[in-house]
Design a protein around this motif. Sequence first.
Motif, short mmCIF file in Angstrom:
data_model
loop_
_atom_site.label_atom_id
_atom_site.label_comp_id
_atom_site.label_asym_id
_atom_site.label_seq_id
_atom_site.Cartn_x
_atom_site.Cartn_y
_atom_site.Cartn_z
N PHE A 17 -2.12 6.47 -24.78
CA PHE A 17 -0.95 7.21 -25.24
C PHE A 17 0.08 6.27 -25.86
N PHE A 70 -2.23 13.53 -17.54
CA PHE A 70 -2.14 12.14 -17.10
C PHE A 70 -2.63 11.93 -15.66
N SER A 130 -5.10 11.25 -23.69
CA SER A 130 -3.96 10.71 -24.44
C SER A 130 -3.78 11.44 -25.76
N THR A 165 -5.39 6.01 -19.83
CA THR A 165 -4.68 7.15 -20.42
C THR A 165 -3.31 6.73 -20.90
N TYR A 209 -8.87 8.48 -23.14
CA TYR A 209 -8.32 8.44 -24.49
C TYR A 209 -8.22 9.85 -25.08
#
Length: 97
Positions: free
Chosen positions: A82, A55, A8, A78, A5
Amino acid sequence: MKSPYFHSLLAEVYIMAISLVIHSLQNPNSPDTIFAPILALSLFVLSASIMGYLFLGRPFQLYLDGHKKEAVAFFAKTVIGFALITVVVYAVVRIWG
């Protein structure tokens, strides 16, 4: 930086920073030169590299270390993180835009 996270969030912060820089540098009276496409392609490659790292960097490392399920989970979290951030930003733009 082992949180998907957080990755992201960093991706979204990077996009916002680039957008602010591009917006602040806009000059409608500037002539088109060969440097405009060079800058655009350079920014595209830089962005692809940074997003690829955010990523895929940690999942790839986990995968190579033999943690395949964790790698897939990290990548999925991730992307989901996002996506949620993108939905929130879209909602904010729609409400306040």
